[in-house]
Scaffold this active site. Structure first.
Site, short mmCIF file in Angstrom:
data_model
loop_
_atom_site.label_atom_id
_atom_site.label_comp_id
_atom_site.label_asym_id
_atom_site.label_seq_id
_atom_site.Cartn_x
_atom_site.Cartn_y
_atom_site.Cartn_z
CE LYS A 10 30.66 25.70 15.31
NZ LYS A 10 29.74 24.52 15.44
CG PHE A 58 20.36 20.93 12.38
CD1 PHE A 58 21.58 21.46 11.99
CD2 PHE A 58 20.18 19.56 12.31
CE1 PHE A 58 22.60 20.65 11.53
CE2 PHE A 58 21.20 18.73 11.85
CZ PHE A 58 22.42 19.28 11.46
CB THR A 97 29.36 16.61 15.86
OG1 THR A 97 30.39 16.34 14.89
CG2 THR A 97 28.46 17.71 15.37
NE ARG A 108 32.87 20.69 18.22
CZ ARG A 108 32.75 20.22 16.98
NH1 ARG A 108 32.75 18.92 16.75
NH2 ARG A 108 32.65 21.06 15.97
CG HIS A 125 34.37 24.74 12.07
ND1 HIS A 125 33.56 23.76 11.53
CD2 HIS A 125 35.42 24.88 11.20
CE1 HIS A 125 34.09 23.36 10.39
NE2 HIS A 125 35.22 24.02 10.16
P1 IDP Z 1 31.41 19.12 12.96
O1 IDP Z 1 31.22 20.56 13.42
O2 IDP Z 1 31.82 18.22 14.09
O3 IDP Z 1 32.30 18.99 11.75
P2 IDP Z 1 29.09 18.82 11.20
O4 IDP Z 1 28.37 17.54 10.92
O5 IDP Z 1 29.94 19.40 10.12
O6 IDP Z 1 29.96 18.57 12.52
O7 IDP Z 1 28.00 19.86 11.67
C1 IDP Z 1 28.27 21.24 11.73
C2 IDP Z 1 27.61 21.84 12.97
O8 IDP Z 1 26.19 21.67 12.89
C3 IDP Z 1 27.99 21.15 14.28
O9 IDP Z 1 29.21 21.59 14.81
C4 IDP Z 1 26.81 21.51 15.16
O10 IDP Z 1 26.89 22.86 15.63
C5 IDP Z 1 25.64 21.40 14.18
N1 IDP Z 1 25.05 20.06 14.12
C6 IDP Z 1 25.53 18.99 13.44
N2 IDP Z 1 24.75 17.91 13.55
C7 IDP Z 1 23.71 18.31 14.31
C8 IDP Z 1 22.52 17.62 14.78
O11 IDP Z 1 22.28 16.44 14.52
N3 IDP Z 1 21.69 18.35 15.57
C9 IDP Z 1 21.91 19.66 15.88
N4 IDP Z 1 23.00 20.33 15.47
C10 IDP Z 1 23.89 19.67 14.69
MG MG Z 2 32.01 19.69 9.86
#
Ligand code: IDP
Ligand code: MG
Length: 147
Positions: A10, A58, A97, A108, A125
């Site tokens: 990213k 967000f 995450t 991470r 990601h």
């Molecule tokens: P992942 O990247 O671990 O698959 P996802 O739930 O798909 O997690 O979320 C995508 C991206 O959104 C995360 O990598 C992070 O950058 C952001 N994100 C996810 N959940 C939150 C949250 O609760 N607060 C702030 N940012 C979040």
């Molecule tokens: Mg995801």
């Protein structure tokens, strides 16, 4: 099971000069890179990539984040890793995450942060499962870019 997974470095990962470190960590998996490129991310691509989070407060910030608008680096590095349990192996090394909950030896955990606005800036990601991996690979790569 043999599978393929989408990995993105990213904009925060690029800005922090973490490309080499991240690739080195991912090489621990012994998986094969079958596609790689630098991509300028349109609003449409960012919104499609994160469409499952459309309802989240967000979401607008997340779209700007993936586009590089928060880091003066308007690009990401996109790759496909292939091999035995590729999806799970990359997720394991990427970590949880939330960078504060991620194992401190995960990518991470090592390099992520939570912004003052509350967004998780977690430098990479990685596709979460088979269905996501298939959808995301189609979204980011043309078939002839995959070797
Ligand atoms: P992942 O990247 O671990 O698959 P996802 O739930 O798909 O997690 O979320 C995508 C991206 O959104 C995360 O990598 C992070 O950058 C952001 N994100 C996810 N959940 C939150 C949250 O609760 N607060 C702030 N940012 C979040
Ligand atoms: Mg995801």
């Amino acid at each position: 099971m043999l599978n393929q997974t989408l990995v993105l470095i990213k904009p925060d990962g690029l800005k922090k000069s973490l490309t080499g470190n991240i690739l080195t960590r991912l090489s621990e998996t012994k998986l094969e890179i079958i596609a790689a490129k630098i991509v300028r991310v349109s609003k449409k691509l960012a919104e499609e990539h994160y469409m499952h989070l459309k309802q989240e407060p967000f979401f607008p910030e997340l779209v700007l984040y993936l586009q590089g608008e928060l880091h003066q680096r308007k690009k990401v590095m996109a790759m496909i890793y292939w091999g035995e349990d590729a999806i799970q192996k990359v997720r394991d090394i990427a970590g949880a995450t939330n960078p504060e909950e991620a194992s401190s030896v995960s990518i991470r955990g090592q390099y992520g942060r939570i912004t003052t606005k509350g967004l998780y800036e977690n430098v990479v990601h990685a596709s979460a499962n088979d269905i996501e991996a298939e959808r995301e690979i189609k979204l980011w790569f043309q078939p002839d870019e995959i070797i």
